[in-house]
Design an enzyme around this catalytic site. Sequence first.
Site, PDB file in Angstrom:
ATOM      1  N   ALA A  82       0.824  -1.219   0.000  1.00 40.18           N
ATOM      2  CA  ALA A  82       0.000   0.000   0.000  1.00 40.18           C
ATOM      3  C   ALA A  82       0.858   1.268   0.000  1.00 40.18           C
ATOM      4  O   ALA A  82       0.322   2.371   0.107  1.00 40.18           O
ATOM      5  CB  ALA A  82      -0.944  -0.001   1.198  1.00 40.18           C
ATOM      6  N   ASP A 130       8.370  -7.426   4.995  1.00 39.65           N
ATOM      7  CA  ASP A 130       8.733  -7.868   3.651  1.00 39.65           C
ATOM      8  C   ASP A 130       7.985  -9.177   3.394  1.00 39.65           C
ATOM      9  O   ASP A 130       8.175 -10.152   4.139  1.00 39.65           O
ATOM     10  CB  ASP A 130      10.260  -8.083   3.600  1.00 39.65           C
ATOM     11  CG  ASP A 130      10.764  -8.399   2.213  1.00 39.65           C
ATOM     12  OD1 ASP A 130      10.034  -9.038   1.433  1.00 39.65           O
ATOM     13  OD2 ASP A 130      11.910  -8.011   1.915  1.00 39.65           O
ATOM     14  N   TYR A 162       8.806 -12.707 -15.014  1.00 40.61           N
ATOM     15  CA  TYR A 162       7.649 -11.942 -14.516  1.00 40.61           C
ATOM     16  C   TYR A 162       6.358 -12.600 -15.005  1.00 40.61           C
ATOM     17  O   TYR A 162       5.422 -12.810 -14.212  1.00 40.61           O
ATOM     18  CB  TYR A 162       7.722 -10.476 -14.962  1.00 40.61           C
ATOM     19  CG  TYR A 162       6.536  -9.670 -14.469  1.00 40.61           C
ATOM     20  CD1 TYR A 162       6.356  -9.413 -13.108  1.00 40.61           C
ATOM     21  CD2 TYR A 162       5.563  -9.200 -15.358  1.00 40.61           C
ATOM     22  CE1 TYR A 162       5.260  -8.702 -12.649  1.00 40.61           C
ATOM     23  CE2 TYR A 162       4.453  -8.479 -14.904  1.00 40.61           C
ATOM     24  CZ  TYR A 162       4.310  -8.239 -13.546  1.00 40.61           C
ATOM     25  OH  TYR A 162       3.206  -7.546 -13.093  1.00 40.61           O
TER      26      TYR A 162
HETATM   27  P1  NDP Z   1       4.297  -0.090  -7.389  1.00 40.79           P
HETATM   28  O1  NDP Z   1       5.750  -0.336  -7.576  1.00 40.79           O
HETATM   29  O2  NDP Z   1       3.791   1.296  -7.450  1.00 40.79           O
HETATM   30  O3  NDP Z   1       3.811  -0.755  -6.019  1.00 40.79           O
HETATM   31  C1  NDP Z   1       4.273  -2.010  -5.603  1.00 40.79           C
HETATM   32  C2  NDP Z   1       3.949  -2.216  -4.142  1.00 40.79           C
HETATM   33  O4  NDP Z   1       4.388  -3.530  -3.768  1.00 40.79           O
HETATM   34  C3  NDP Z   1       4.648  -1.215  -3.245  1.00 40.79           C
HETATM   35  O5  NDP Z   1       3.754  -0.758  -2.262  1.00 40.79           O
HETATM   36  C4  NDP Z   1       5.755  -2.039  -2.590  1.00 40.79           C
HETATM   37  O6  NDP Z   1       5.974  -1.580  -1.261  1.00 40.79           O
HETATM   38  C5  NDP Z   1       5.124  -3.436  -2.559  1.00 40.79           C
HETATM   39  N1  NDP Z   1       6.153  -4.461  -2.483  1.00 40.79           N
HETATM   40  C6  NDP Z   1       7.056  -4.809  -3.428  1.00 40.79           C
HETATM   41  N2  NDP Z   1       7.892  -5.741  -2.967  1.00 40.79           N
HETATM   42  C7  NDP Z   1       7.512  -5.987  -1.674  1.00 40.79           C
HETATM   43  C8  NDP Z   1       8.002  -6.829  -0.659  1.00 40.79           C
HETATM   44  N3  NDP Z   1       9.050  -7.660  -0.856  1.00 40.79           N
HETATM   45  N4  NDP Z   1       7.386  -6.834   0.550  1.00 40.79           N
HETATM   46  C9  NDP Z   1       6.328  -6.013   0.763  1.00 40.79           C
HETATM   47  N5  NDP Z   1       5.817  -5.194  -0.156  1.00 40.79           N
HETATM   48  C10 NDP Z   1       6.412  -5.173  -1.365  1.00 40.79           C
HETATM   49  O7  NDP Z   1       3.592  -0.992  -8.507  1.00 40.79           O
HETATM   50  P2  NDP Z   1       2.041  -1.316  -8.816  1.00 40.79           P
HETATM   51  O8  NDP Z   1       1.146  -0.593  -7.918  1.00 40.79           O
HETATM   52  O9  NDP Z   1       1.872  -1.165 -10.264  1.00 40.79           O
HETATM   53  O10 NDP Z   1       2.045  -2.868  -8.503  1.00 40.79           O
HETATM   54  C11 NDP Z   1       1.083  -3.514  -7.687  1.00 40.79           C
HETATM   55  C12 NDP Z   1       0.765  -4.879  -8.258  1.00 40.79           C
HETATM   56  O11 NDP Z   1       0.149  -4.717  -9.531  1.00 40.79           O
HETATM   57  C13 NDP Z   1       1.964  -5.789  -8.494  1.00 40.79           C
HETATM   58  O12 NDP Z   1       1.631  -7.084  -8.082  1.00 40.79           O
HETATM   59  C14 NDP Z   1       2.167  -5.730  -9.998  1.00 40.79           C
HETATM   60  O13 NDP Z   1       2.789  -6.887 -10.490  1.00 40.79           O
HETATM   61  C15 NDP Z   1       0.735  -5.610 -10.458  1.00 40.79           C
HETATM   62  N6  NDP Z   1       0.520  -5.089 -11.796  1.00 40.79           N
HETATM   63  C16 NDP Z   1       1.002  -3.857 -12.163  1.00 40.79           C
HETATM   64  C17 NDP Z   1       0.770  -3.382 -13.447  1.00 40.79           C
HETATM   65  C18 NDP Z   1       1.333  -2.083 -13.927  1.00 40.79           C
HETATM   66  O14 NDP Z   1       1.400  -1.884 -15.157  1.00 40.79           O
HETATM   67  N7  NDP Z   1       1.704  -1.167 -13.056  1.00 40.79           N
HETATM   68  C19 NDP Z   1      -0.026  -4.156 -14.405  1.00 40.79           C
HETATM   69  C20 NDP Z   1      -0.468  -5.425 -13.929  1.00 40.79           C
HETATM   70  C21 NDP Z   1      -0.217  -5.854 -12.662  1.00 40.79           C
HETATM   71  P3  NDP Z   1       7.408  -1.386  -0.576  1.00 40.79           P
HETATM   72  O15 NDP Z   1       8.402  -1.146  -1.660  1.00 40.79           O
HETATM   73  O16 NDP Z   1       7.208  -0.222   0.352  1.00 40.79           O
HETATM   74  O17 NDP Z   1       7.623  -2.662   0.170  1.00 40.79           O
HETATM   75  C1  8X3 Z   2       2.445  -5.295 -15.606  1.00 44.52           C
HETATM   76  C2  8X3 Z   2       1.964  -5.061 -17.001  1.00 44.52           C
HETATM   77  O1  8X3 Z   2       2.489  -5.402 -19.450  1.00 44.52           O
HETATM   78  O2  8X3 Z   2       4.288  -4.610 -18.012  1.00 44.52           O
HETATM   79  O3  8X3 Z   2       2.000  -6.493 -15.123  1.00 44.52           O
HETATM   80  O4  8X3 Z   2       3.537  -6.890 -17.891  1.00 44.52           O
HETATM   81  S1  8X3 Z   2       3.134  -5.538 -18.124  1.00 44.52           S
END
Ligand code: NDP
Ligand code: 8X3
Length: 252
Positions: free
Chosen positions: A10, A60, A153
């Site tokens: 979040a 984490d 990924y």
């Molecule tokens: P962001 O990088 O903005 O957010 C990712 C979040 O995941 C951060 O809050 C981060 O918090 C948390 N996170 C990452 N690694 C860890 C860890 N080891 N432990 C705890 N928390 C972790 O990316 P998005 O909001 O885009 O990503 C959210 C989800 O959406 C992911 O699962 C991503 O794969 C998925 N997604 C994203 C897309 C896109 O195009 N953006 C498309 C499709 C899916 P912190 O670093 O503070 O721990």
């Molecule tokens: C994130 C979207 O297209 O970069 O899941 O894989 S893409």
Amino acid sequence: MTKIALITGATSGIGEATAIEFAKHSYNLIITGRRAGRLLELARKITEEYDVQVQTLIFDVRVQASVIEAINSLPEDWRRITVLVNNAGLASGLDPIQSGNVDDWEKMIDTNVKGLLYVSKSIIPLMIANKKGHIVNISSIAGKEAYANGNVYCATKHAVEALTKSMRIDLLKEGIRVSSVSPGMVDTEFSQVRFHGDAKRAEEVYKGFEPLHAEDIAETIWFIASRPAHVNINDVLIMPTAQASAVYVNKD
Ligand code: NDP
Ligand code: 8X3
């Protein structure tokens, strides 16, 4: 009785927007992530604006002992978690399989697959004891299609798809709903993380078209979670209008 949503990841992007969306709908929140400052700031912002309570858990998702410790630290009345949004995740690198970096691979597998499992394993018994619950896993278009250099990924998000389907079957008798949301490109910190902090390269990804915004996904998650108890939305594949598949994007 006020409902509780636990949202992983979040501290930015989709997770942050989802926390705000659920707060708008009067859910008490458990927000998690590794960056304590950002979590506390979000908690402050939400409690200032909405009449809800917020707990922050800093851990984490890759470290099972930390996940267990964090969930066990919740006060008794915070254990009635209605909705779990398994959102924490990342892409690390965008390289061909033959030259991929093993550290990147492990980071993605440990976060997107094992982390989701560790969090789910800690929360599911609480939902079973409560005789209800809803798990929303954040998958991706990368869980439906493979694309060049997406290899690991894509594999992790295909795993999220398989786990979502398996969870739904295993939890059927417990009355726990299991859904997934599979977005195309969303403009968050995702690409900055994928490109190891290269902000310029990340910016290029979303240039020349309108990508999805984190709020679009948050509203979709809210829609799924707010259906009547007899309705389960299995999966929502949601794309920018300008994106027809993982690779076909209509850019200016
Ligand atoms: P962001 O990088 O903005 O957010 C990712 C979040 O995941 C951060 O809050 C981060 O918090 C948390 N996170 C990452 N690694 C860890 C860890 N080891 N432990 C705890 N928390 C972790 O990316 P998005 O909001 O885009 O990503 C959210 C989800 O959406 C992911 O699962 C991503 O794969 C998925 N997604 C994203 C897309 C896109 O195009 N953006 C498309 C499709 C899916 P912190 O670093 O503070 O721990
Ligand atoms: C994130 C979207 O297209 O970069 O899941 O894989 S893409």
